[in-house]
Scaffold this active site. Structure first.
Site, PDB file in Angstrom:
ATOM      1  N   ASP A  50     -96.794  20.698   3.050  1.00 15.89           N
ATOM      2  CA  ASP A  50     -95.588  20.063   2.520  1.00 15.89           C
ATOM      3  C   ASP A  50     -95.950  18.899   1.608  1.00 15.89           C
ATOM      4  O   ASP A  50     -95.252  18.632   0.630  1.00 15.89           O
ATOM      5  CB  ASP A  50     -94.699  19.587   3.672  1.00 15.89           C
ATOM      6  N   CYS A 141     -84.453  23.881  -0.684  1.00 17.54           N
ATOM      7  CA  CYS A 141     -85.256  22.799  -0.130  1.00 17.54           C
ATOM      8  C   CYS A 141     -84.431  21.522   0.006  1.00 17.54           C
ATOM      9  O   CYS A 141     -84.284  20.977   1.101  1.00 17.54           O
ATOM     10  CB  CYS A 141     -86.474  22.546  -1.020  1.00 17.54           C
ATOM     11  N   TYR A 145     -82.929  21.364   3.855  1.00 15.67           N
ATOM     12  CA  TYR A 145     -83.513  20.454   4.845  1.00 15.67           C
ATOM     13  C   TYR A 145     -82.436  19.565   5.458  1.00 15.67           C
ATOM     14  O   TYR A 145     -82.460  19.278   6.656  1.00 15.67           O
ATOM     15  CB  TYR A 145     -84.612  19.596   4.201  1.00 15.67           C
ATOM     16  N   TYR A 172     -84.534  13.594   8.151  1.00 15.60           N
ATOM     17  CA  TYR A 172     -83.696  14.443   7.315  1.00 15.60           C
ATOM     18  C   TYR A 172     -82.237  14.478   7.762  1.00 15.60           C
ATOM     19  O   TYR A 172     -81.353  14.806   6.966  1.00 15.60           O
ATOM     20  CB  TYR A 172     -84.286  15.857   7.235  1.00 15.60           C
ATOM     21  N   GLU A 215     -88.816  29.857   1.136  1.00 13.23           N
ATOM     22  CA  GLU A 215     -88.741  28.793   2.146  1.00 13.23           C
ATOM     23  C   GLU A 215     -89.069  29.360   3.529  1.00 13.23           C
ATOM     24  O   GLU A 215     -89.794  28.731   4.307  1.00 13.23           O
ATOM     25  CB  GLU A 215     -87.344  28.162   2.162  1.00 13.23           C
TER      26      GLU A 215
END
Length: 227
Positions: A50, A141, A145, A172, A215
């Site tokens: 990441d 993304c 998230y 997040y 993803e």
């Protein structure tokens, strides 16, 4: 798990691409973070990749500056680029250090195939398309998230002290990132209002679905410790 659609173009894309969205947002990796059963080696592998992904993510926002059709577009993209380089990268390095990963280790790590496939797809989509194409490719993304963490944080035990992944979930699910996610939705709706047509929707859906698949492959890479 039913897809959390919301409104606007992203809501429509999630509804039409529900299978790919659900496979990504309800992946076994995500469920393992939620209940704390994810093997820690898998999370460490994910953290390294990441970090490498974020570098390319910054490049995508730099491309968005170039693709901007107005100063407002360019400033919005620059704000995203600055947030990644000056804030998110430092936060990620700090999280990695908490898992025993030094900045030097992160810099030396080779990219996995899943990282290369996903980041190059996003950049290639932006290079051959316009700003809307690029932001739709980034949406799983940026927006995903936020959706994942918000849902997971509400599950029993997800934020318990005993869950080693509560910091990631909290970051997040927190107000700061939720604002980023909401702003990304709003930006996509503004771009769609300017250049979206019904004839174009299938093309955008293809971009969105492929990004969701990539993803999911990224989670799978972490789960299986794949190179």
């Amino acid at each position: 798990m039913a897809a959390e659609q919301g409104s606007g173009l992203i809501g429509r894309l999630i509804g039409a691409g529900e299978r790919e969205w659900t496979a990504y947002t309800d992946h076994a990796f995500v469920r393992g973070m939620a209940d704390g059963t994810l093997p820690q080696a898998a999370f460490r592998h994910y953290l390294v990749q990441d970090y490498l992904f974020l570098i390319h993510f910054a490049r995508a926002y730099a491309l968005a500056v170039y693709k901007g059709q107005s100063l407002a577009d360019m400033r919005a993209a620059h704000a995203g680029l600055k947030a990644i380089l000056d804030v998110e990268m430092d936060l990620h390095v700090g999280l990695c250090e908490g898992w025993g990963l030094s900045p030097e280790e992160l810099e030396r790590a080779p990219e996995s195939k899943a990282t290369m496939a996903y980041t190059r797809y996003v950049l290639e989509t932006g290079l051959r398309g316009d700003l809307l194409d690029l932001h739709v490719a980034l949406a799983p993304c940026v927006i995903g998230y936020g959706e994942i963490a918000r849902r997971v944080a509400a599950l029993p035990g997800a934020m318990a002290e005993s869950n080693p992944y509560r910091v990631w979930i909290g970051e997040y699910a927190g107000a700061a990132y939720q604002e980023v996610s909401a702003a990304a939705r709003a930006n996509i709706d503004q771009l769609a209002a300017r250049s979206m047509t019904e004839a174009r929707f299938p093309q955008l859906l293809t971009i969105f679905r492929q990004a969701c698949r990539l993803e999911a492959d990224f989670w799978e890479m972490g789960l299986t410790l794949a190179d």
